[in-house]
Design a protein around this motif. Structure first.
Motif, PDB file in Angstrom:
ATOM      1  N   GLY A 146      33.023  28.727  48.217  1.00 49.24           N
ATOM      2  CA  GLY A 146      33.528  29.074  49.538  1.00 49.24           C
ATOM      3  C   GLY A 146      34.942  29.624  49.474  1.00 49.24           C
ATOM      4  O   GLY A 146      35.294  30.557  50.216  1.00 49.24           O
ATOM      5  N   THR A 147      35.751  29.052  48.580  1.00 44.94           N
ATOM      6  CA  THR A 147      37.122  29.546  48.406  1.00 44.94           C
ATOM      7  C   THR A 147      37.108  30.987  47.904  1.00 44.94           C
ATOM      8  O   THR A 147      37.868  31.833  48.385  1.00 44.94           O
ATOM      9  CB  THR A 147      37.876  28.650  47.403  1.00 44.94           C
ATOM     10  OG1 THR A 147      37.808  27.291  47.834  1.00 44.94           O
ATOM     11  CG2 THR A 147      39.324  29.066  47.289  1.00 44.94           C
ATOM     12  N   ILE A 148      36.227  31.258  46.928  1.00 47.54           N
ATOM     13  CA  ILE A 148      36.105  32.619  46.394  1.00 47.54           C
ATOM     14  C   ILE A 148      35.659  33.589  47.486  1.00 47.54           C
ATOM     15  O   ILE A 148      36.205  34.688  47.635  1.00 47.54           O
ATOM     16  CB  ILE A 148      35.104  32.640  45.225  1.00 47.54           C
ATOM     17  CG1 ILE A 148      35.634  31.840  44.032  1.00 47.54           C
ATOM     18  CG2 ILE A 148      34.805  34.081  44.806  1.00 47.54           C
ATOM     19  CD1 ILE A 148      36.830  32.435  43.352  1.00 47.54           C
ATOM     20  N   TYR A 149      34.643  33.191  48.260  1.00 53.76           N
ATOM     21  CA  TYR A 149      34.161  34.057  49.339  1.00 53.76           C
ATOM     22  C   TYR A 149      35.306  34.428  50.285  1.00 53.76           C
ATOM     23  O   TYR A 149      35.495  35.603  50.623  1.00 53.76           O
ATOM     24  CB  TYR A 149      33.076  33.346  50.163  1.00 53.76           C
ATOM     25  CG  TYR A 149      31.810  33.019  49.414  1.00 53.76           C
ATOM     26  CD1 TYR A 149      31.312  33.855  48.424  1.00 53.76           C
ATOM     27  CD2 TYR A 149      31.097  31.864  49.719  1.00 53.76           C
ATOM     28  CE1 TYR A 149      30.149  33.545  47.741  1.00 53.76           C
ATOM     29  CE2 TYR A 149      29.925  31.543  49.045  1.00 53.76           C
ATOM     30  CZ  TYR A 149      29.457  32.373  48.058  1.00 53.76           C
ATOM     31  OH  TYR A 149      28.304  32.058  47.391  1.00 53.76           O
ATOM     32  N   PHE A 150      36.052  33.408  50.708  1.00 58.38           N
ATOM     33  CA  PHE A 150      37.089  33.655  51.705  1.00 58.38           C
ATOM     34  C   PHE A 150      38.248  34.466  51.120  1.00 58.38           C
ATOM     35  O   PHE A 150      38.728  35.420  51.747  1.00 58.38           O
ATOM     36  CB  PHE A 150      37.619  32.333  52.281  1.00 58.38           C
ATOM     37  CG  PHE A 150      38.451  32.529  53.511  1.00 58.38           C
ATOM     38  CD1 PHE A 150      37.860  32.521  54.758  1.00 58.38           C
ATOM     39  CD2 PHE A 150      39.827  32.739  53.420  1.00 58.38           C
ATOM     40  CE1 PHE A 150      38.621  32.724  55.899  1.00 58.38           C
ATOM     41  CE2 PHE A 150      40.592  32.935  54.552  1.00 58.38           C
ATOM     42  CZ  PHE A 150      39.991  32.938  55.801  1.00 58.38           C
ATOM     43  N   LEU A 151      38.717  34.097  49.926  1.00 58.72           N
ATOM     44  CA  LEU A 151      39.855  34.812  49.338  1.00 58.72           C
ATOM     45  C   LEU A 151      39.518  36.278  49.077  1.00 58.72           C
ATOM     46  O   LEU A 151      40.366  37.164  49.258  1.00 58.72           O
ATOM     47  CB  LEU A 151      40.278  34.133  48.035  1.00 58.72           C
ATOM     48  CG  LEU A 151      41.016  32.796  48.165  1.00 58.72           C
ATOM     49  CD1 LEU A 151      41.291  32.216  46.783  1.00 58.72           C
ATOM     50  CD2 LEU A 151      42.302  32.939  48.952  1.00 58.72           C
ATOM     51  N   GLY A 173      48.600  43.102  57.585  1.00 53.25           N
ATOM     52  CA  GLY A 173      48.753  42.174  58.700  1.00 53.25           C
ATOM     53  C   GLY A 173      48.011  40.885  58.414  1.00 53.25           C
ATOM     54  O   GLY A 173      46.772  40.843  58.479  1.00 53.25           O
ATOM     55  N   ALA A 174      48.741  39.820  58.097  1.00 55.32           N
ATOM     56  CA  ALA A 174      48.117  38.573  57.661  1.00 55.32           C
ATOM     57  C   ALA A 174      47.253  37.960  58.748  1.00 55.32           C
ATOM     58  O   ALA A 174      46.126  37.507  58.510  1.00 55.32           O
ATOM     59  CB  ALA A 174      49.196  37.582  57.230  1.00 55.32           C
ATOM     60  N   ALA A 175      47.761  37.905  59.988  1.00 60.36           N
ATOM     61  CA  ALA A 175      47.021  37.271  61.076  1.00 60.36           C
ATOM     62  C   ALA A 175      45.694  37.988  61.316  1.00 60.36           C
ATOM     63  O   ALA A 175      44.643  37.350  61.473  1.00 60.36           O
ATOM     64  CB  ALA A 175      47.869  37.270  62.351  1.00 60.36           C
ATOM     65  N   GLU A 176      45.739  39.342  61.351  1.00 61.98           N
ATOM     66  CA  GLU A 176      44.515  40.106  61.560  1.00 61.98           C
ATOM     67  C   GLU A 176      43.535  39.912  60.409  1.00 61.98           C
ATOM     68  O   GLU A 176      42.316  39.796  60.597  1.00 61.98           O
ATOM     69  CB  GLU A 176      44.838  41.600  61.710  1.00 61.98           C
ATOM     70  CG  GLU A 176      45.662  41.938  62.936  1.00 61.98           C
ATOM     71  CD  GLU A 176      47.149  41.822  62.671  1.00 61.98           C
ATOM     72  OE1 GLU A 176      47.531  41.259  61.620  1.00 61.98           O
ATOM     73  OE2 GLU A 176      47.932  42.288  63.512  1.00 61.98           O
ATOM     74  N   ALA A 177      44.077  39.892  59.172  1.00 57.83           N
ATOM     75  CA  ALA A 177      43.226  39.713  57.999  1.00 57.83           C
ATOM     76  C   ALA A 177      42.544  38.344  58.007  1.00 57.83           C
ATOM     77  O   ALA A 177      41.366  38.213  57.677  1.00 57.83           O
ATOM     78  CB  ALA A 177      44.045  39.872  56.720  1.00 57.83           C
ATOM     79  N   ILE A 178      43.290  37.322  58.398  1.00 55.36           N
ATOM     80  CA  ILE A 178      42.736  35.963  58.470  1.00 55.36           C
ATOM     81  C   ILE A 178      41.620  35.907  59.510  1.00 55.36           C
ATOM     82  O   ILE A 178      40.536  35.352  59.256  1.00 55.36           O
ATOM     83  CB  ILE A 178      43.838  34.940  58.813  1.00 55.36           C
ATOM     84  CG1 ILE A 178      44.785  34.750  57.619  1.00 55.36           C
ATOM     85  CG2 ILE A 178      43.231  33.599  59.229  1.00 55.36           C
ATOM     86  CD1 ILE A 178      44.186  34.051  56.437  1.00 55.36           C
ATOM     87  N   SER A 179      41.853  36.466  60.683  1.00 56.01           N
ATOM     88  CA  SER A 179      40.852  36.454  61.754  1.00 56.01           C
ATOM     89  C   SER A 179      39.584  37.161  61.313  1.00 56.01           C
ATOM     90  O   SER A 179      38.465  36.669  61.529  1.00 56.01           O
ATOM     91  CB  SER A 179      41.410  37.122  63.020  1.00 56.01           C
ATOM     92  OG  SER A 179      42.493  36.388  63.541  1.00 56.01           O
ATOM     93  N   ALA A 180      39.755  38.329  60.698  1.00 54.65           N
ATOM     94  CA  ALA A 180      38.597  39.096  60.252  1.00 54.65           C
ATOM     95  C   ALA A 180      37.836  38.350  59.162  1.00 54.65           C
ATOM     96  O   ALA A 180      36.596  38.340  59.138  1.00 54.65           O
ATOM     97  CB  ALA A 180      39.048  40.461  59.736  1.00 54.65           C
ATOM     98  N   ALA A 181      38.569  37.718  58.242  1.00 51.97           N
ATOM     99  CA  ALA A 181      37.921  36.981  57.144  1.00 51.97           C
ATOM    100  C   ALA A 181      37.143  35.777  57.673  1.00 51.97           C
ATOM    101  O   ALA A 181      36.044  35.475  57.201  1.00 51.97           O
ATOM    102  CB  ALA A 181      38.971  36.532  56.135  1.00 51.97           C
TER     103      ALA A 181
END
Length: 784
Positions: free
Chosen positions: A677-682, A695-703
């Protein structure tokens, strides 16, 4: 690379499919040759001192775990018909092929003093047919005057008696053992039914046979349950019979490969390797889910089937590769335990995981290409209204309530660290069996009446020929003193030893008077030694307790299953007492036998499995560094994988689930899978970070939204899949299934909630550069 591979695969579908099908057919053929292991599982490495001592003992005196016992409690044993039938049963069992010897009340031997030849004749207690009650009463009187057997095969106060059945070495470690045990059990139960008594069965051959029978049945049960559970979940997710069918078939290919690999390595099925087929079924299916899910999401975007398949391979191929690598590492690190059973399990499982990945990566796109384009109802799961709403809440918490996430996580983790302090590291021989299992209850019958049936052996080496009888038989009197030490501990049975044989001989020398069942003084011992049959001779069944040079002897006890912790403490008390009797410079005294080997097995596994878990963490971290070139982000990203292990360990402490070999495996397996799961998300985070202009916030939301759906699907599959092991009759297998399921469920939450919170908190300009730098492996194209 993955774009190039997808092109080759789709242009050469027939070639790739043929290779997989032909190789799988070969593996299916090898699977037909798979065999159960009937050997005693070797856990200690060959160079371990305890293992070496045990092998030396068996070389000198033979097997110590080759005795099956059957018994019952009845104060009317010496009733004519019952005693006669028990005698006939003893003779019938003795004649079974594979039985070396038996010892029961009707078949015992006694010494008869032969003054003319100045020796003792070793003769059966019953020397003529039993015709009436008077004959049995006569035998009873003779038997009760033989203290040698009291506490060994007969308990005078309760009327409990047993039959000790010795197996030949050839049949002990073969399939024939199961047949012998079944035949003995059938005969004994027939006797029990006729006389309305409860028959009990135990001893290492019996326990091992019953365990292997259960393993064989449960392997089939788990595989069937895995197919049913995964089929139901696939249908709920995709609403497509075609998807369910081909996903199960492709994963079944992986199962055939796992059994074929087992055979190719020359291994046999053990209690652990029997879990591999359902494990591969459960672990392999998420590969199909991720590929199909990505295919459906791409198809919904543009409606082009070939493009959707190509993009699925390009974007998911590397992610699944890395995820399967971490899972394979979770199993592969068991190789470092040097335990043959765990090495076999880990090696076959790790190779099978990767084989199943490649089979899936090749066959799923080929099958999707052949199937009709998906209909709206098949892709409806992409909407995932409930899950997506939950993911929106997760995104809000990560973006706005990170402090709360850290506080809750810290509090739960701290409580579980406290719970870990309650964990009891203890193991029992029949640890994995439920308290109501007949194997467990029968074992306690023999413990209550005869102090146990688990072999505990002592070897005394005088270091010189005839050393046991040198210096006025000083060693013999020391053995007597040592036996006196053991008498203080009720967990030990009455011993079988040369000392007991001499006592028996001395009683016979004194005209059979039971009060002379004792070790004589030096002068009487010298006189007794003239009756050479008392200590040696081909017909003396006690001669196996002393070697031909009279240098080494054995003292055989049976011991109760008190657990590795208490046994270890007891050995620390007893060993100095033995050393005070036998000067280590003059004698070599070795404590061995199945019970002590098991004790060392338990300690060895616990220490080595913890070591292998540390190696696993390091190896998976290296894989992450190879992907991201950021030591800091990889170290911090391991927190969401480690916290579930701490929580599970805390729960084990609170629920009094002991650390033992079967439960310690949980952490190695679960850490490898939860790292997926960590690999998938990273991986997705890195892709989105680049796409959204750092953009970290946008990248986190999309991920979260992109990987969340597949991670939930995968977690449900894994949770449900591992839960099937709760149907096992082995407590360790139940614990393995339930606790791995729990750990993976917790890791889903930590990977979806805690990991993005950490990434967002540490995201600085320097970190941005680390994240988007070209990695050591070429995955740039696959993430576009």
């Amino acid at each position: 690379m993955w774009k190039y591979f997808s092109g080759i695969l789709l242009r050469n579908k027939a070639v790739f499919a043929s290779i997989i099908i032909i190789s799988t057919a070969f593996m299916g053929y090898k699977t037909s040759q798979v065999e159960l292991s009937y050997d005693f599982a070797q856990i200690l490495p060959n160079d371990d001192s305890t293992f070496i001592e045990y092998q030396n003992f068996k070389k000198n005196f033979g097997e110590d775990g080759n005795v099956m016992v059957i018994g019952f409690e009845d104060k009317n044993l010496f009733q004519f018909q019952k005693f006669k039938d028990w005698y006939e049963l003893s003779k019938t069992i003795k004649n079974i092929q594979g039985i070396k010897d038996i010892m029961s009340v009707p078949t015992v031997f006694k010494f008869i003093k032969n003054d003319s030849l100045q020796k003792f004749d070793y003769v059966p207690l019953i020397q003529k047919p039993l015709l009436n009650q008077q004959d049995v009463d006569s035998i009873k009187a003779d038997f009760l005057n033989l203290p040698f057997y009291e506490g060994i095969i007969y308990h005078k106060e309760t009327g409990a008696n047993l039959m000790a059945i010795t197996f030949t070495k050839k049949d002990l470690n073969s399939k024939r053992r199961l047949e012998i045990v079944a035949e003995i059990k059938l005969l004994a139960e027939s006797f029990a039914k006729k006389h309305s008594i409860e028959m009990h069965f135990s001893g290492m051959p019996y326990i091992r046979s019953q365990v292997m029978t259960k393993v064989s049945h449960e392997m089939t049960l788990f595989l069937i349950l895995a197919i049913i559970v995964t089929a139901i979940i696939l249908w709920v997710f995709f609403r497509s019979g075609n998807v369910v069918l081909f996903s199960l078939i492709i994963t079944a290919f992986g199962v055939l490969w796992s059994m074929g690999i087992l055979v190719l390595f020359g291994y046999k099925i053990t209690i652990l390797s029997g879990l591999i087929p359902p494990l591969i079924m459960v672990i392999g299916l998420p590969n199909c889910i991720f590929l199909i899910n990505k295919y459906h999401s791409q198809f919904v975007l543009h409606g082009n089937k070939i493009k959707a398949i190509t993009r699925s391979i390009e974007t998911i191929g590397v992610t699944l590769f890395l995820a399967n690598i971490t899972t394979a590492i979770g199993f592969g690190v068991l190789y470092f335990t040097k335990s043959s059973m765990l090495v076999e399990f880990g090696l076959v499982s790790s190779i099978s995981v990767m084989a199943t990945y490649f089979i899936t990566l090749i066959l799923v796109p080929i099958v999707l290409n052949l199937l009709p384009t998906p209909k709206t109802k098949h892709t409806k799961h992409q909407e995932g209204k409930v899950i997506n709403k939950a993911l929106d809440i997760v995104d809000y918490l990560v973006q706005k309530r990170r402090t709360g996430i850290y506080i809750v996580t810290a509090v739960i983790t701290a409580i579980c660290f406290w719970g870990m302090t309650f964990i009891d590291m203890n193991g029992f021989v029949v640890d994995d069996l439920p308290k109501k299992d007949p194997i467990y209850t029968d074992l306690h019958f023999f413990e209550n009446n005869f102090n146990g049936v688990l072999p505990f052996e002592i070897s005394v080496d005088s270091k010189k020929e005839n050393g046991l009888f040198a210096n006025n038989a000083q060693a013999i009197y020391k053995i007597k003193a040592m036996q006196k030490v053991f008498e203080a501990y009720p967990i030990f049975s009455k011993p079988l030893s040369i000392v007991e044989a001499i006592k028996f001989s001395y009683q016979t020398y004194k005209e059979g008077n039971p009060k002379y069942y004792k070790l004589p003084g030096v002068s009487d011992l010298k006189t007794l030694s003239e009756y050479t049959g008392s200590l040696k001779g081909q017909n003396n069944k006690l001669s196996k307790f002393i070697d031909s040079t009279k240098q080494t002897t054995r003292i055989s006890y049976q011991v109760a299953d008190i657990g590795s912790k208490k046994m270890k403490e007891l050995m620390l008390i007893i060993k100095p007492k033995i050393d005070s009797i036998f000067n280590p410079t003059e004698y070599k005294v070795s404590l061995t036998g199945h019970s002590l080997v098991f004790l060392k097995n338990n300690d060895y596994l616990l220490s080595n499995l913890l070591e292998s878990l540390l190696i696993e963490i390091i190896l998976i971290a290296i894989v992450g560094i190879a992907l991201f070139r950021s030591v800091r982000i990889i170290i911090l990203s391991k927190i969401p994988c480690l916290i579930p292990l701490v929580i599970t360990a805390g729960i084990m402490g609170f629920l009094d689930i002991r650390f033992k070999p079967s439960t310690i495996l949980i952490f190695s397996i679960a850490f490898g899978i939860s790292s997926d799961g960590t690999i998938y998300f990273l991986t997705k985070y890195r892709q989105e970070l680049k796409k959204h202009g750092f953009g970290a916030a946008e990248a986190i939301s999309a991920a979260i939204k992109e990987t969340g759906l597949s991670m939930v699907y995968t977690s449900v599959i894994l949770f449900s899949g591992f839960c099937i092991f709760s149907a096992s009759s082995f407590g360790g297998t139940v614990a393995l299934g339930v606790l791995v399921s729990l750990t993976l469920l917790i890791s889903m939450f930590t990977n979806i909630i805690l990991l993005p919170a950490i990434l967002l908190s540490i995201h600085k300009k320097s970190m941005k550069k680390e994240i988007i730098e070209q990695p050591l492996i070429d995955i740039e194209d696959s993430l576009d």
